[in-house]
Design an enzyme around this catalytic site. Structure first.
Site, PDB file in Angstrom:
ATOM      1  CD  GLU A   1      44.050 -55.761  -1.620  1.00 30.03           C
ATOM      2  OE1 GLU A   1      42.999 -55.307  -2.126  1.00 30.03           O
ATOM      3  OE2 GLU A   1      44.581 -55.271  -0.623  1.00 30.03           O
TER       4      GLU A   1
ATOM      5  NE  ARG B   1      40.687 -53.281   2.718  1.00 27.83           N
ATOM      6  CZ  ARG B   1      39.724 -53.615   1.835  1.00 27.83           C
ATOM      7  NH1 ARG B   1      39.284 -54.845   1.755  1.00 27.83           N
ATOM      8  NH2 ARG B   1      39.215 -52.710   1.041  1.00 27.83           N
TER       9      ARG B   1
END
Lengths: 786, 485
Positions: free
Chosen positions: A733, A326
């Site tokens: 997030e 990621r």
């Protein structure tokens, strides 16, 4: 049968409306139960972990006789208590690299080696210190770079993302900058520490009450280590006192040890480490060392980017593979790289195995993108915002990410335009440039900085199969509704939002709906409540269950009252059947009497996504969430101390399910991100001992640290282009990375001492120390150059 | 010899508690959670840094009943003798519903995971009782000892601003019951020495200062516990066995602040919160400094004497007091020994102590009117942090020249220490930027700081030097950081 039908215009608890957190009243009155608050049955024992004192060693012997002799001690748990071979493993990826207790090698300082079980927690904790561990020390690598030099392996398979031709891109460009950035890790510092409570039942049954984001994984781990089928293990979670990723896989050891002890001694066993042990023995956000290489033209338009992302993963893989993946997925942030090559290096080190943390590697990628923007801006003498705008994703030809996903829903230009106007960015920048020039000329104490940074964050688990969720809804014959879903409530308001979805779908007041604890008995095979996915997945799964029940109700009503389907409407707390109105209660009662099935298991899987990791191509993300922030700081050039004067944020949550809860997520995420980039420093000594292991030494933001002026708003006009739950977007997030505006503002303030000609290359966390050293370095360089 | 009582007695919400068998090092938090099942207070860190365990303790002080927020996690039970403990479970509004503080928190969405929330509610309650219309800074100050990891504090601050919209402290239940509670505590104060023995351990609460000096002589190896903000951690973190403890926080005669023409004498038992009140008029340069020390919960417990007696090289008070030229009054039985504070610190972990003595008071000369003062604490996080380094300046200026210089640093050596070489270079010079920079350059002769998790040696030295310029700046009427536009 005659009945008064109330005819309200709207239910309480609609979607898209503000509603307090379902537990708010219990929170403020101290009546919300956390795992440690559960009443303990008589005979409850307490386990405590014994931790290693060395970072790397051959384990020769663990002598626990002294522990056993201590008052209150009932016994100990060691690797020998894990009966069947191959069961001493709690690795999240089944890589067999994470033993419950190691048998021949200690791999980090703080590694759990055994547990003591005693009548009280205090006795168990005291006794655990009496163990005699014999081991032969081995060389230890604490730092990722040093580990790489020492030839340490990767803990997980690295990833490469490639598009275009970087060699050509670099060859054809007029400007090129190479640099390195160190990005610090972060401890979760959930206020409620790790805890598990195991209650043995009949047969091999084991009930675990715990505080985990991933009940199904805890269930599977306990089953695996006890050598029993998953059907015998139930994991139950009412609420977490904060998770942030730190309770996704890190709770496993506690659940497993409690279960082992409960099995061995036939008594309920609770385990709760002290904060210092919690911080020492559980994983954190990965710190990275990133080498970047960027080519660009005179307008600051990027031609090529190459990046190597080295992460301190710790001794085992845990989630390091997807975390480092990621980081690469977000190394573009919001910018188009015509030619790009990114590589991850998930380094094994002799430190605790790092894990998930809000953003999951994404922030470490984004911060590098912003560093490269800065480098370009300072090299060309431009406002970094100008460089940002020159590189945003755009129309065809400038809309492909390094992982070959097309950016289809780019609302960033509008967001940035609004942000720039609302924050009065241009005028304030001029003022600050003047202020700093004056300060430079007059031995001024303070320097100011201002920065606007964007966020684009991909939503979905990159492991496609995790993008599924289940729910279970019961409508009881009195009309009350019990809602179960696979997500965990950790403060984010997931239960509130999902209940709103259900209330809205049934058109009943939200008080009618009771959300139970999350339990593996109700919904099996759930994914972790992570990747911001909680509402997206569980909201949809709950809606599916409601629709099933509504479908049966409609069929029943059509038949009974002989009306067509389109003559039936669910109105607030009542149902319209042709010309007839019945209360919801009455409809349910009638349906029950007519033997209609009033319970349904719902399911959802995210559509459209696919990912070929070997090729580095696909559509890993269902959609993107966007945001923008402007921060202003004042720095003291003599001490490096600083104040965040003002932050303005506009964040995109699509069409919000509950705007006030989403705003809370944005504010909270920003401040947590600010902590990561400013005061939260993890510091290991040369022996590999974490010396910042409690709030006394590890400093998360306080109320007085947040921006003096803090304006947060949601982009109200936004709605998700994809068919998500009520067109909302995930919020957990993405706003974390809005805090990068603070780092960039600090950087500008530092750069002012050398007239913005040198990139300060502030590593993070940008503690007062790093800020001062950067200022001094620039002033010395400035003197040399000038 | 005072009479001896063998139990401790305190009020817990509405109940009188008498304990004669508790361990002297049992924490209030464990007692509340494990024995009383009052689970609102949480354990977040067990070291007084996160505030999840915040409760109120009411105590008699100078003839009034005052309620203060404290950390239950490091507060030993014997220290509560004669006090009124108030937990979140007791909060209520006039009709028995949510208290105004609680309702404001609900309506402003001040809780997310909720684990820190009861502690935050108690801190805001303590603030609102004394200041119903607090400003942003006062709210932040009240929350310095409370960590929240979810909300980013913004909604909590909004709630704090709004509390008075939900009710007035004048009609608060604790205010309405103040007279009753005052009388209850008066009734508990019987002037006895308390000796509590359990589990082979002993807690002694002397009846008064003189009694303390006797007890100390009889028990020279006992651990003296004032605020327990340090000793508490010996137990909760280091799991040390303490067998005999002498508790002194209740001794009002150790809290005296006496002013003569030449000196201010501060009792060793004066807490930071009390010192802030008492010393403000004499040392205005410390006004902003007090709130840089820990959070309110710790400031309400920790004492000036304890901060000195524990000998820490990073204690907040020693550099400040050394620069002011303070003396330490040590007492053994009836004998007083007065030494310069700077001479008390011999080496790391070693102080000038005699067996059976204790720190009785600190004596500070009243500063000359033409003297310049400054104190600087530099830390990773501004509030509630331990200093990377701390500097305190005292310059006496006569006819434009520096005639006296006392500059003390914490965090730069194994003990709090003066910058002797730097001081020497200042003498006889005019107070200019150049003079200060020249003095700063001498610091490497005075200090060789170390690198640790708080700061590197390099940073410590750079900042220590820079603070000479900072001090000069501040005395020119330029704006300090916090006031900067």
């Amino acid at each position: 049968m005659k009945q008064d039908i109330k005819t309200e215009d709207a239910i309480r608890g609609q979607v898209h409306k503000n509603l307090p957190h379902e537990s708010a009243q219990k929170h403020v009155s101290g009546q919300a139960d956390y795992t440690d608050d559960t009443r303990e049955p008589i005979g409850t024992l307490h386990a405590y972990l014994g931790l290693s004192d060395v970072a790397h060693a051959k384990l020769v012997d663990i002598d626990l006789n002294a522990c056993l002799a201590m008052e209150g001690v009932v016994g100990v748990i060691t690797a020998k208590d894990i009966i069947a071979p191959g069961y001493n493993d709690i690795s999240a990826n089944h890589l067999d690299d994470e033993p419950v207790f190691p048998t021949d090698e200690i791999e980090f300082l703080g590694q759990p080696l055994f547990a003591v079980v005693a009548r009280s927690r205090a006795e168990a904790r005291r006794a655990a210190r009496e163990a005699k561990i014999t081991c032969e020390p081995l060389p230890a690598q604490i730092d990722a770079l040093e580990a790489k030099e020492a030839g340490y392996p990767y803990v997980a398979k690295p990833l490469k993302l490639e598009r275009g031709d970087v060699i050509k891109g670099f060859a054809g460009a007029t400007n090129r900058i190479k640099g390195q950035m160190r990005i610090g890790g972060q401890d979760h510092m959930y206020l409620e520490g790790q805890i598990a409570f195991a209650l043995p039942g009949e047969d091999e049954d084991m009930l675990i009450r715990t505080s985990t984001q991933h009940p199904s994984e805890a269930q599977h781990m306990v089953a695996q280590v006890l050598g029993i089928p998953s059907h015998s293990v139930t994991v139950e979670v009412r609420r977490l006192g904060g998770g942030f990723g730190g309770k996704e896989s890190q709770m496993n050891i506690f659940c497993v040890v409690a279960a082992l002890a409960a099995r061995k001694f036939g008594q309920p066993v609770k385990i709760r480490p002290d904060r210092d042990d919690d911080m020492t023995a559980t994983g954190k956000r990965h710190d990275f060392v990133v080498d970047y290489d960027v080519a660009f033209d005179e307008d600051g338009v990027i031609a090529a980017v190459e990046g190597d992302f080295m992460a301190r993963c710790g001794y085992a893989a845990d989630l390091s593979g997807p975390v480092t993946d990621r980081a690469l997925f977000h190394a573009d942030n919001a910018y188009f790289y015509p030619n790009v090559l990114l590589r991850s290096h998930p380094m094994k080190t002799n430190t605790v195995s790092n894990t998930a943390f809000r953003g999951f590697g994404g922030p470490q990628g984004v911060v590098v993108a912003e560093r490269m923007i800065e480098e370009i801006a300072f090299a060309l003498g431009k406002d970094p915002l100008e460089v940002r705008k020159a590189n945003f994703y755009g129309d065809a030809g400038r809309d492909l990410t390094p992982y070959h996903q097309q950016v289809e829903d780019n609302i960033l230009p509008r967001l940035i335009e609004e942000m720039e106007a609302k924050s009065d960015y241009q005028a304030r920048r001029v003022d600050i440039l003047t202020y700093n020039a004056k300060a430079n000329a007059s031995h001024g104490l303070c320097r100011k900085g201002l920065a606007l940074t964007p966020v684009k964050f991909g939503i979905s688990f990159t492991a496609t199969h995790f993008n599924q969720a289940g729910s279970l809804i019961h409508v009881y014959s009195d009309g009350s509704i019990q809602l179960n879903h696979g997500g965990t409530e950790m403060g984010q308001g997931l239960n509130t939002k999902v209940a709103q979805v259900v209330a809205d779908a049934f058109q009943v007041d939200i008080e009618r709906i009771k959300i139970t604890s999350t339990t593996t008995e109700k919904v099996p095979n759930t994914s972790a409540t992570a990747a911001s996915s909680g509402s997206d997945l569980n909201g949809m799964a709950a809606l599916d269950a409601v629709n099933q029940i509504k479908g049966r109700l409609v069929a029943f009503l059509c038949e009974k009252w002989d009306v067509a389907e389109d003559e039936i409407a669910f109105l607030p707390n009542r149902v319209k059947i042709g010309e007839k109105l019945l209360s919801f209660d009455e409809v349910i009662k009638q349906a029950y009497l007519a033997r209609v099935h009033l319970s349904a298991a719902g399911f959802y899987k995210t559509p459209k996504i696919h990912w070929d990791r070997d090729k580095g191509q696909g559509r890993p993300f269902f959609y993107f969430a966007y945001g923008a922030a402007v921060s202003e700081v004042t720095v003291n050039r003599l001490t490096g101390e600083y104040v965040i004067d003002r932050t303005d944020i506009i964040h995109d949550v699509g069409k919000s399910l509950n705007p006030i809860l989403d705003q809370g997520q944005v504010e909270g995420a920003f401040v947590q991100g600010m902590g990561w980039l400013t005061t939260e420093e993890l510091w290991w000594d040369k022996d590999g001992r974490l010396r910042t292991h409690a709030p006394s030494t590890y400093k998360i933001p306080l109320a007085s640290d947040i921006p003096r002026i803090f304006n947060v708003e949601l982009a109200e006009w936004s709605q998700n282009a994809e068919r998500t739950i009520k067109r909302s977007k995930a919020v957990g997030e993405p706003p974390f990375m809005l805090a990068i505006s603070v780092l960039e503002a600090l950087s500008m303030a530092v750069a002012s001492v050398a007239d913005y000609k040198i990139c300060p290359r502030l590593d993070t966390p940008a503690t007062p120390e790093r800020v001062l050293l950067a200022i001094d370095k620039l002033m010395e360089k400035g003197r040399c150059d000038g | 010899m005072p009479s001896i009582r063998k139990d401790i007695r305190f009020w817990l919400n509405d109940e009188l508690i008498t304990l004669d068998q508790c361990s002297p090092t049992e924490t209030l938090l464990d007692y509340l959670r494990l024995e009383r099942r009052l689970i609102g207070a949480k354990e977040g860190c067990a070291e007084g840094d996160c505030g999840a365990c915040t409760i109120l303790v009411g105590r008699l002080f100078q003839g009034t009943l005052m309620y203060e927020a404290v950390n239950a996690c490091i507060r030993f039970l014997p220290s509560l003798d004669g006090c009124h403990v108030v937990t979140v479970e007791a909060l209520k509004d006039e009709d028995g519903g949510l208290h105004p503080v609680q309702q404001a928190m609900v309506d402003h969405h001040g809780s997310q995971c909720g684990f820190c929330t009861p502690g935050i509610v108690m801190s805001l309650y303590a603030l609102w009782m004394t200041n119903p219309e607090p400003g942003r800074c006062q709210i932040e100050e009240a929350l310095q000892g409370n960590l929240c990891r979810c909300t980013g504090y913004a909604p909590i601050i909004r709630a704090a601003v709004a509390i008075s919209d939900y009710g007035s402290p004048l009609s608060d239940w604790l205010e309405r019951e103040r007279k009753t509670n005052f009388k209850r505590l008066i009734d508990l104060h019987d002037g006895a020495r308390v000796v509590l023995e359990a589990e082979g351990k002993r807690a002694i609460l002397p009846a008064n200062l003189d009694d303390f000096s006797h007890v100390r002589l009889e028990e020279p190896h006992a651990t003296i516990v004032a605020g327990s903000t340090d000793v508490g951690l010996w137990v909760t973190k280091e799991i040390r066995d303490l067998h005999t403890l002498i508790f002194i926080a209740h001794l009002e005669d150790m809290k005296a602040v006496i002013c003569s023409q030449s000196h201010i004498t501060i009792g060793a038992g004066v807490t930071y919160s009390e010192a802030k009140q008492a010393m403000s008029g004499y040392f205005p340069h410390l006004d902003a400094f007090w709130t840089r020390i820990a959070g309110p919960q710790i400031r309400n417990m920790g004492t000036i004497g304890g901060n000195i007696a524990n000998g820490s090289p990073i204690g907040d008070m020693p550099p400040v007091l050394i620069a002011l030229g303070a003396d330490l009054v040590l007492r053994k039985s009836w004998e007083q020994r007065i030494i310069r504070l700077e001479d008390f610190f011999i080496d790391y972990g070693k102080q000038d102590r005699w067996e059976g003595d204790f720190v009785e008071a600190i004596r500070i000369p009243i500063p000359a009117p033409d003297s310049l003062h400054g104190v600087y604490k530099v830390s990773k996080r501004r509030d509630e942090d331990i200093s990377s380094l701390c500097a305190a300046f005292y310059l006496g200026i006569t006819d434009g020249l520096i005639t006296k210089a006392r500059i003390a640093f914490g965090g730069m050596a194994a003990t709090p220490k003066r910058a002797a070489e730097a001081e020497r270079t200042l003498k006889g010079k005019p107070f200019t930027r150049e003079t200060m920079l020249a003095a700063a350059d001498c610091l490497p002769l005075d200090f060789q700081p170390i690198s640790d998790m708080r700061a590197s040696a390099d940073y410590r030295m750079r900042v220590a030097k820079n603070l000479f310029e900072q001090f000069w700046h501040d005395k020119q009427g330029t704006m300090p950081l916090e006031a900067a536009e």
